[in-house]
Design a protein around this motif. Structure first.
Motif, PDB file in Angstrom:
ATOM      1  N   SER A  34      31.711  45.321  39.183  1.00 53.05           N
ATOM      2  CA  SER A  34      33.092  44.902  39.456  1.00 53.05           C
ATOM      3  C   SER A  34      33.445  45.086  40.925  1.00 53.05           C
ATOM      4  O   SER A  34      34.071  44.210  41.531  1.00 53.05           O
ATOM      5  CB  SER A  34      34.062  45.693  38.579  1.00 53.05           C
ATOM      6  OG  SER A  34      33.879  45.367  37.222  1.00 53.05           O
ATOM      7  N   ALA A  38      34.205  41.948  43.449  1.00 51.77           N
ATOM      8  CA  ALA A  38      35.567  41.850  43.994  1.00 51.77           C
ATOM      9  C   ALA A  38      35.579  41.229  45.380  1.00 51.77           C
ATOM     10  O   ALA A  38      36.606  40.710  45.813  1.00 51.77           O
ATOM     11  CB  ALA A  38      36.210  43.229  44.018  1.00 51.77           C
ATOM     12  N   PRO A  42      38.615  36.725  42.432  1.00 50.75           N
ATOM     13  CA  PRO A  42      39.894  37.437  42.270  1.00 50.75           C
ATOM     14  C   PRO A  42      39.760  38.607  41.298  1.00 50.75           C
ATOM     15  O   PRO A  42      38.968  38.559  40.348  1.00 50.75           O
ATOM     16  CB  PRO A  42      40.828  36.367  41.691  1.00 50.75           C
ATOM     17  CG  PRO A  42      40.171  35.063  41.959  1.00 50.75           C
ATOM     18  CD  PRO A  42      38.708  35.323  42.046  1.00 50.75           C
ATOM     19  N   GLU A  43      40.560  39.630  41.514  1.00 50.40           N
ATOM     20  CA  GLU A  43      40.454  40.845  40.706  1.00 50.40           C
ATOM     21  C   GLU A  43      40.730  40.587  39.224  1.00 50.40           C
ATOM     22  O   GLU A  43      40.144  41.239  38.366  1.00 50.40           O
ATOM     23  CB  GLU A  43      41.399  41.923  41.229  1.00 50.40           C
ATOM     24  CG  GLU A  43      41.165  43.270  40.592  1.00 50.40           C
ATOM     25  CD  GLU A  43      41.927  44.401  41.269  1.00 50.40           C
ATOM     26  OE1 GLU A  43      41.998  45.460  40.649  1.00 50.40           O
ATOM     27  OE2 GLU A  43      42.430  44.215  42.376  1.00 50.40           O
ATOM     28  N   ASP A  44      41.577  39.611  38.912  1.00 50.86           N
ATOM     29  CA  ASP A  44      41.878  39.347  37.507  1.00 50.86           C
ATOM     30  C   ASP A  44      40.694  38.734  36.748  1.00 50.86           C
ATOM     31  O   ASP A  44      40.716  38.649  35.525  1.00 50.86           O
ATOM     32  CB  ASP A  44      43.130  38.477  37.366  1.00 50.86           C
ATOM     33  CG  ASP A  44      42.971  37.095  37.981  1.00 50.86           C
ATOM     34  OD1 ASP A  44      42.109  36.932  38.865  1.00 50.86           O
ATOM     35  OD2 ASP A  44      43.724  36.193  37.580  1.00 50.86           O
ATOM     36  N   GLU A  45      39.650  38.340  37.447  1.00 51.40           N
ATOM     37  CA  GLU A  45      38.450  37.805  36.803  1.00 51.40           C
ATOM     38  C   GLU A  45      37.359  38.860  36.615  1.00 51.40           C
ATOM     39  O   GLU A  45      36.309  38.573  36.030  1.00 51.40           O
ATOM     40  CB  GLU A  45      37.887  36.638  37.626  1.00 51.40           C
ATOM     41  CG  GLU A  45      38.783  35.423  37.650  1.00 51.40           C
ATOM     42  CD  GLU A  45      38.178  34.277  38.420  1.00 51.40           C
ATOM     43  OE1 GLU A  45      36.937  34.230  38.556  1.00 51.40           O
ATOM     44  OE2 GLU A  45      38.956  33.424  38.880  1.00 51.40           O
ATOM     45  N   SER A  47      35.481  42.312  35.212  1.00 51.47           N
ATOM     46  CA  SER A  47      35.393  42.957  33.904  1.00 51.47           C
ATOM     47  C   SER A  47      36.066  44.321  33.891  1.00 51.47           C
ATOM     48  O   SER A  47      36.312  44.885  32.830  1.00 51.47           O
ATOM     49  CB  SER A  47      33.928  43.095  33.482  1.00 51.47           C
ATOM     50  OG  SER A  47      33.197  43.805  34.453  1.00 51.47           O
ATOM     51  N   ASP A  49      39.139  46.710  36.218  1.00 50.51           N
ATOM     52  CA  ASP A  49      40.084  46.875  37.312  1.00 50.51           C
ATOM     53  C   ASP A  49      39.445  47.749  38.390  1.00 50.51           C
ATOM     54  O   ASP A  49      38.724  48.694  38.080  1.00 50.51           O
ATOM     55  CB  ASP A  49      41.350  47.539  36.743  1.00 50.51           C
ATOM     56  CG  ASP A  49      42.389  47.783  37.800  1.00 50.51           C
ATOM     57  OD1 ASP A  49      42.412  48.902  38.336  1.00 50.51           O
ATOM     58  OD2 ASP A  49      43.169  46.860  38.070  1.00 50.51           O
TER      59      ASP A  49
END
Length: 82
Positions: A34, A38, A42-45, A47, A49
């Motif tokens: 992740s 990043a 985009p962060e919303d994609e 797996s 946060d």
């Protein structure tokens, strides 16, 4: 995770900690992926946060440190030192 053998003996706390450390590696792999992804998506994609990923990596370091400390304590006759 099994903590008791068929003959009724229990797994040592040090061994349990070692098994948890090994199992935790999967979470660390997701966290690392992740963080690396990043940079490109985009962060919303992702797996996981990014704040959670950083916390997972920090916890992994703490878990390994605790496991190493237990191994040293047991290896050095820790029960007598306590």
């Amino acid at each position: 995770m099994r903590t008791e053998a068929v003959n009724g003996t229990f797994t040592s706390p040090g061994r349990l900690l070692e098994m948890l450390t090994d199992r935790f590696g999967a979470f660390e792999a997701i966290a690392m992926a992740s963080i690396k992804l990043a940079r490109h998506v985009p962060e919303d994609e992702l797996s996981m946060d990014l704040l959670v990923a950083e916390a997972v990596l920090e916890f992994g370091d703490d878990l390994r440190h605790a496991s190493e400390s237990v191994a040293k304590w047991v290896g050095g006759g820790g029960a007598q030192r306590a």
